[in-house]
Scaffold this motif. Structure first.
Motif, mmCIF file in Angstrom:
data_model
loop_
_atom_site.group_PDB
_atom_site.id
_atom_site.type_symbol
_atom_site.label_atom_id
_atom_site.label_comp_id
_atom_site.label_asym_id
_atom_site.label_seq_id
_atom_site.Cartn_x
_atom_site.Cartn_y
_atom_site.Cartn_z
ATOM 1 N N THR A 532 -9.436 4.739 -3.404
ATOM 2 C CA THR A 532 -10.516 5.699 -3.562
ATOM 3 C C THR A 532 -10.538 6.208 -4.996
ATOM 4 O OG1 THR A 532 -11.520 7.702 -2.641
ATOM 5 C CG2 THR A 532 -9.130 7.719 -2.924
ATOM 6 N N ALA A 533 -11.592 6.910 -5.350
ATOM 7 C CA ALA A 533 -11.716 7.517 -6.674
ATOM 8 C C ALA A 533 -12.632 8.716 -6.571
ATOM 9 C CB ALA A 533 -12.256 6.515 -7.687
ATOM 10 N N VAL A 534 -12.400 9.688 -7.424
ATOM 11 C CA VAL A 534 -13.235 10.887 -7.456
ATOM 12 C C VAL A 534 -13.517 11.236 -8.914
ATOM 13 C CG1 VAL A 534 -11.166 12.355 -7.337
ATOM 14 C CG2 VAL A 534 -13.416 13.296 -6.751
ATOM 15 N N SER A 535 -14.776 11.539 -9.217
ATOM 16 C CA SER A 535 -15.174 11.937 -10.567
ATOM 17 C C SER A 535 -15.005 13.440 -10.712
ATOM 18 C CB SER A 535 -16.625 11.550 -10.838
ATOM 19 O OG SER A 535 -16.776 10.149 -10.819
ATOM 20 N N VAL A 536 -14.390 13.845 -11.811
ATOM 21 C CA VAL A 536 -14.157 15.253 -12.103
ATOM 22 C C VAL A 536 -14.855 15.559 -13.423
ATOM 23 C CG1 VAL A 536 -12.448 17.070 -12.436
ATOM 24 C CG2 VAL A 536 -11.937 15.130 -10.931
ATOM 25 N N GLY A 537 -15.973 16.219 -13.357
ATOM 26 C CA GLY A 537 -16.725 16.455 -14.573
ATOM 27 C C GLY A 537 -17.491 15.214 -14.992
ATOM 28 N N LYS A 538 -17.939 15.221 -16.224
ATOM 29 C CA LYS A 538 -18.811 14.152 -16.704
ATOM 30 C C LYS A 538 -18.050 12.898 -17.083
ATOM 31 C CE LYS A 538 -22.549 13.224 -19.978
ATOM 32 N NZ LYS A 538 -23.359 13.764 -21.100
ATOM 33 N N ASN A 539 -16.890 13.027 -17.726
ATOM 34 C CA ASN A 539 -16.182 11.868 -18.271
ATOM 35 C C ASN A 539 -14.747 11.752 -17.767
ATOM 36 O OD1 ASN A 539 -18.391 11.038 -19.969
ATOM 37 N ND2 ASN A 539 -17.869 12.743 -21.344
ATOM 38 N N MET A 540 -14.456 12.327 -16.636
ATOM 39 C CA MET A 540 -13.099 12.265 -16.109
ATOM 40 C C MET A 540 -13.126 11.715 -14.687
ATOM 41 S SD MET A 540 -11.300 15.740 -17.572
ATOM 42 C CE MET A 540 -12.580 16.814 -16.932
ATOM 43 N N LYS A 541 -12.099 10.953 -14.350
ATOM 44 C CA LYS A 541 -12.034 10.330 -13.033
ATOM 45 C C LYS A 541 -10.575 10.191 -12.609
ATOM 46 C CE LYS A 541 -14.822 7.007 -12.031
ATOM 47 N NZ LYS A 541 -15.498 5.681 -11.975
ATOM 48 N N LEU A 542 -10.353 10.355 -11.313
ATOM 49 C CA LEU A 542 -9.032 10.146 -10.730
ATOM 50 C C LEU A 542 -9.151 9.025 -9.706
ATOM 51 C CD1 LEU A 542 -6.058 10.999 -10.274
ATOM 52 C CD2 LEU A 542 -6.904 12.589 -8.524
ATOM 53 N N ALA A 543 -8.407 7.935 -9.915
ATOM 54 C CA ALA A 543 -8.398 6.791 -8.999
ATOM 55 C C ALA A 543 -7.066 6.758 -8.274
ATOM 56 C CB ALA A 543 -8.612 5.492 -9.759
ATOM 57 N N LEU A 544 -7.110 6.599 -6.944
ATOM 58 C CA LEU A 544 -5.912 6.591 -6.117
ATOM 59 C C LEU A 544 -5.889 5.323 -5.271
ATOM 60 C CD1 LEU A 544 -6.110 10.270 -4.796
ATOM 61 C CD2 LEU A 544 -4.592 9.436 -6.588
ATOM 62 N N SER A 545 -4.716 4.768 -5.068
ATOM 63 C CA SER A 545 -4.572 3.601 -4.193
ATOM 64 C C SER A 545 -3.181 3.622 -3.569
ATOM 65 C CB SER A 545 -4.799 2.293 -4.954
ATOM 66 O OG SER A 545 -3.800 2.096 -5.936
ATOM 67 N N GLY A 546 -3.085 3.015 -2.404
ATOM 68 C CA GLY A 546 -1.802 2.939 -1.717
ATOM 69 C C GLY A 546 -1.737 1.724 -0.824
ATOM 70 N N ARG A 547 -0.536 1.197 -0.636
ATOM 71 C CA ARG A 547 -0.321 0.047 0.234
ATOM 72 C C ARG A 547 0.982 0.265 1.002
ATOM 73 N NH1 ARG A 547 -2.169 -2.220 -4.728
ATOM 74 N NH2 ARG A 547 -4.123 -3.358 -4.490
ATOM 75 N N TYR A 548 0.953 -0.124 2.275
ATOM 76 C CA TYR A 548 2.138 0.048 3.118
ATOM 77 C C TYR A 548 2.290 -1.176 4.009
ATOM 78 C CZ TYR A 548 5.032 1.464 7.058
ATOM 79 O OH TYR A 548 5.993 1.500 8.031
ATOM 80 N N SER A 549 3.540 -1.604 4.210
ATOM 81 C CA SER A 549 3.841 -2.737 5.088
ATOM 82 C C SER A 549 4.991 -2.380 6.012
ATOM 83 C CB SER A 549 4.221 -3.983 4.273
ATOM 84 O OG SER A 549 3.128 -4.468 3.534
ATOM 85 N N TYR A 570 17.449 -9.709 3.337
ATOM 86 C CA TYR A 570 16.571 -9.299 2.245
ATOM 87 C C TYR A 570 15.128 -9.083 2.695
ATOM 88 C CZ TYR A 570 20.549 -10.434 -0.657
ATOM 89 O OH TYR A 570 21.806 -10.468 -1.204
ATOM 90 N N THR A 571 14.951 -8.673 3.944
ATOM 91 C CA THR A 571 13.617 -8.388 4.472
ATOM 92 C C THR A 571 13.579 -6.939 4.930
ATOM 93 O OG1 THR A 571 13.404 -10.682 5.210
ATOM 94 C CG2 THR A 571 11.868 -9.080 6.128
ATOM 95 N N PRO A 572 13.002 -6.037 4.150
ATOM 96 C CA PRO A 572 12.937 -4.636 4.557
ATOM 97 C C PRO A 572 11.912 -4.437 5.671
ATOM 98 C CG PRO A 572 11.767 -4.942 2.497
ATOM 99 C CD PRO A 572 12.423 -6.258 2.811
ATOM 100 N N VAL A 573 12.176 -3.475 6.536
ATOM 101 C CA VAL A 573 11.210 -3.133 7.579
ATOM 102 C C VAL A 573 10.038 -2.371 6.970
ATOM 103 C CG1 VAL A 573 10.860 -1.830 9.718
ATOM 104 C CG2 VAL A 573 12.987 -3.105 9.351
ATOM 105 N N HIS A 574 10.315 -1.483 6.024
ATOM 106 C CA HIS A 574 9.277 -0.650 5.412
ATOM 107 C C HIS A 574 9.200 -0.918 3.904
ATOM 108 C CE1 HIS A 574 9.133 1.754 9.114
ATOM 109 N NE2 HIS A 574 10.463 1.767 9.081
ATOM 110 N N THR A 575 8.001 -1.122 3.400
ATOM 111 C CA THR A 575 7.746 -1.177 1.954
ATOM 112 C C THR A 575 6.399 -0.524 1.698
ATOM 113 O OG1 THR A 575 6.684 -3.362 2.106
ATOM 114 C CG2 THR A 575 9.033 -3.322 1.583
ATOM 115 N N GLY A 576 6.215 -0.017 0.491
ATOM 116 C CA GLY A 576 4.941 0.603 0.159
ATOM 117 C C GLY A 576 4.890 1.034 -1.287
ATOM 118 N N ASN A 577 3.714 1.380 -1.742
ATOM 119 C CA ASN A 577 3.548 1.899 -3.092
ATOM 120 C C ASN A 577 2.297 2.760 -3.152
ATOM 121 O OD1 ASN A 577 1.188 0.211 -4.466
ATOM 122 N ND2 ASN A 577 2.429 -1.226 -3.271
#
Length: 667
Positions: A532-549, A570-577
């Motif tokens: 997702t992303a949200v614009s803050v003011g005229k020339n500013m933006k915050l972009a967010l992303s996440g992934r989980y397995s 070497y196979t984790p049950v949980h990974t994400g970023n």
């Protein structure tokens, strides 16, 4: 050999595919109107919600703003990807998808598959990030019907697309100079030259050098004793260069030609051994290649693509020690591959598209190891694909035929191999006004035994069967271009089940270990992504992303074994970023965190084999300055901000906190 290669590929040289639709006429005046040039700006979603198979992407802008350190650092941010990293800047780095194993994952470089018949897995750490335009990871196969048959044959595809020359108005030349420096003696200068040679011809040249001493501190725990040590013998020196020519014919055909060379000398630090911090292992690599790709659209119904590649691989392994004659041991391996591919695409109806891809490859291995039989492998791959797209439904089916035969100069060659492997994917959009998609996928795949599996001294087994796998995926994707205060929102959730049989493993026999078809693995899991992303003011933006397995990949080979239904090593049950990028006129700030759960280093899930999980934080700051005749981009990164001590592979400690500065000048 040339006659055999020609026979393998002659079927694929038939010409076929698609073209653009004719321009529609104005229904009122009956004329065609030309409008002025329009520039459209949009947000590129990192996950393709319309795809019938899970596809994730990472653009050049994301790579720069997040402070991605290298190819392995980028790939491990994809949901479902498991990167094995043997530590240090020059350590081996391989990728597997959903616990299938690295040999099941294909790597595509500008549309042409990269191969390694010796080990079956690609070291993604040797690919430079400097000229990468787009990374993508597809589970099953990419949706491009013009792809080669070799890519259809894999359980997943990591695609690397490099930048093509583009110029500002009125210019025919562009240069880029980049210098990086950082912790552990890291220095990496690179240069790029783009040149327009005519109306239809463009040239791109990229060269780079990288060196690092790789000496970094780590904490060694031995029972109650904790000591501070330094990782030794991790130095690396590498050179890399590529030259590419892009030509557009008068009839619209496109020809891309590329040649490249990679050289590295790296120390192999090996596993950490108590009271013995020294290692004298060294590995040299050379990889020249030349490849070409031609595309042609003949009409609105016919399209074709042809590819050719030659690659040579040479590596020298050296180890020093008193256990060897004359105190030193050498092993030299040489690989050669000759590869041809042709794909034809035909659209008999607006809703129906057909394609056929034919690949032929010859792989040779020459080795200094004892009893090496100098094998030569001949491979033919034929993929027939049909796609039906009507209204809310998209269905794609593929049938892949594989034939493999080998010749050896000593001993008996393995039996010839034939196989038909089907795949099917379906995407359904229930509501026309809503960007919601349901998707299903099934794919049958396999991987051939590598030359090491078959012929390695005393360990190899020429009676091995291919390792087979079945993939099942069900998912839902949804996106909205604008929602409340958000610029866009994209969500994907996929559940999967993989079944692997005839798994190729090293199995103990009476006197020695030997490769065998012994393993059976079942894996279930869930991959989820959000952007997702949200614009803050005229020339500013915050972009967010996440992934989980979440994945549970267990060994079901022997119901009486102690490791029955234990999680794979070497196979984790949980990974994400999670990543966040703040864009502002005065400064761009990027933050990301990658988390990996606990794993086990051996097949039994007991405390002695446990490897603790970790979280790695990265912060980056960047600023682009527009000077009079050039653009200067400055970037600073801090990796592993919390200085966490962790291991991806047991006894191979990873670096702690480090920094990197990058300056890029475009002129």
């Amino acid at each position: 050999m040339r006659r055999q290669l020609a026979c393998i590929c002659i079927l694929g040289m038939s010409v076929l595919p698609l073209a653009a639709q004719e321009a529609g006429k104005d229904t009122i005046t009956g004329k065609v109107h030309e409008i002025e040039k329009v520039v459209v700006t949009a947000n590129r979603l990192s996950n393709k919600v319309t795809s019938a198979v899970p596809v994730q992407t990472m653009s050049r802008q994301e790579i720069d703003r997040l402070g991605v350190q290298g190819m392995a650092d980028a790939v491990r941010r994809f949901a479902g990807a498991n990167v094995k990293d043997y530590g240090g800047i020059g350590g081996l780095k391989t990728v597997s998808i959903r616990s299938m194993g690295a040999p099941h994952t294909a790597v595509s470089y500008d549309g042409v598959a990269v191969s390694n018949c010796l080990a079956g897995q690609i070291d993604i750490g040797r690919f430079s990030m400097d000229n990468v335009a787009m990374l993508s990871l597809a589970v099953g196969q990419a949706e491009d019907l013009l792809q080669s048959a070799r890519l259809y044959a894999s359980a997943g595809v990591l695609s690397i697309e490099t930048e093509k020359p583009h110029f500002e108005e009125g210019r025919n030349t562009a240069f880029q100079a980049r210098i990086r420096g950082g912790s552990f003696g890291y220095v990496s200068p690179s240069m790029r030259w783009w040149q327009r040679l005519g109306r239809r011809t463009r040239l791109a040249v990229d060269v780079g050098y990288m060196r690092a001493d790789g000496v970094y501190p780590f904490t060694l725990v031995n029972g109650k004793h904790v000591t501070e040590e330094k990782r030794n013998n991790s130095a690396i020196h590498s050179w890399q260069g590529e030259a590419a020519l892009f030509y557009t014919f008068r009839d619209g055909g496109e020809l891309d030609m590329k040649c490249g060379y990679y050289y590295s000398r790296r120390g192999l630090p090996g596993a950490v051994t108590l009271y013995n911090p020294l290692s004298d292992e060294t590995l040299w690599d050379e990889n020249p290649f030349v490849q070409a790709r031609y595309k042609k659209r003949f009409s609105s119904r016919w399209y074709m693509q042809a590819q050719a590649k030659y690659t040579h691989g040479w590596n020298l392994y050296e180890d020093k020690g008193n256990e060897y004659d004359k105190g030193v041991y050498h092993a030299v391996h040489r690989q050669d591959e000759y590869y041809l591919s042709a794909t034809a695409l035909y659209s008999p109806l607006q809703a129906l598209t057909l394609s056929v891809a034919q690949d032929g490859a010859v792989n040779k291995l020459r080795s200094s190891l004892n009893d090496s039989p100098f094998p030569t492998r001949y491979t033919s791959l034929t993929a027939f694909t049909m796609r039906y797209r009507q209204g809310a439904l998209t269905a794609t089916g593929t049938l892949l035929h594989t034939f493999v035969t080998e010749r050896v100069k000593a001993g008996n060659a393995p039996d010839d191999f034939f196989r038909l492997a089907p795949s099917l994917s379906v995407s359904l959009k229930p509501w026309k006004e809503e960007e919601l998609f349901l998707r299903l996928m099934y794919k049958s795949t396999f991987r051939m035994p590598t030359f090491n599996d078959l012929y390695y001294y005393r360990l190899g087994n020429r009676n091995l069967r291919p390792e087979k796998a079945d993939e099942y995926n069900v998912g839902v994707t949804w996106s909205r271009p604008a929602l409340w205060a958000l610029d866009y929102l994209s969500v994907t959730v996929d559940g999967y089940y993989n079944d692997v049989t005839d798994k190729i493993v090293a199995f103990p026999t009476t006197y020695a270990w030997r490769m065998a078809n012994y393993g059976k693995v079942q894996a279930v899991g869930v991959d989820a992504t959000l952007a997702t992303a949200v614009s803050v003011g005229k020339n500013m933006k915050l972009a967010l992303s996440g992934r989980y397995s979440w994945q549970k990949a267990v060994d079901v080979t022997d119901v009486t074994a102690k490791n029955y239904k234990d999680q794979l090593p070497y196979t984790p049950v949980h990974t994400g970023n999670v990543s966040a990028v703040w864009e502002a006129p005065w400064l761009n700030v990027g933050y990301s965190v990658v988390g990996v759960g606990k794993r086990y280093r051996l097949s039994q899930n007991i405390p002695e084999n446990l490897i603790e999980g970790y979280m790695e934080h990265t912060v980056s700051l960047s600023k682009e300055l527009a000077l009079k005749h050039c653009k200067l981009r400055l970037q600073a990164e801090v990796v592993n901000l919390t200085d966490e001590q962790y291991e991806v592979i047991k006894y191979y400690p990873m670096p702690g906190r480090s920094w990197r500065l990058t300056g890029t000048l475009n002129f």
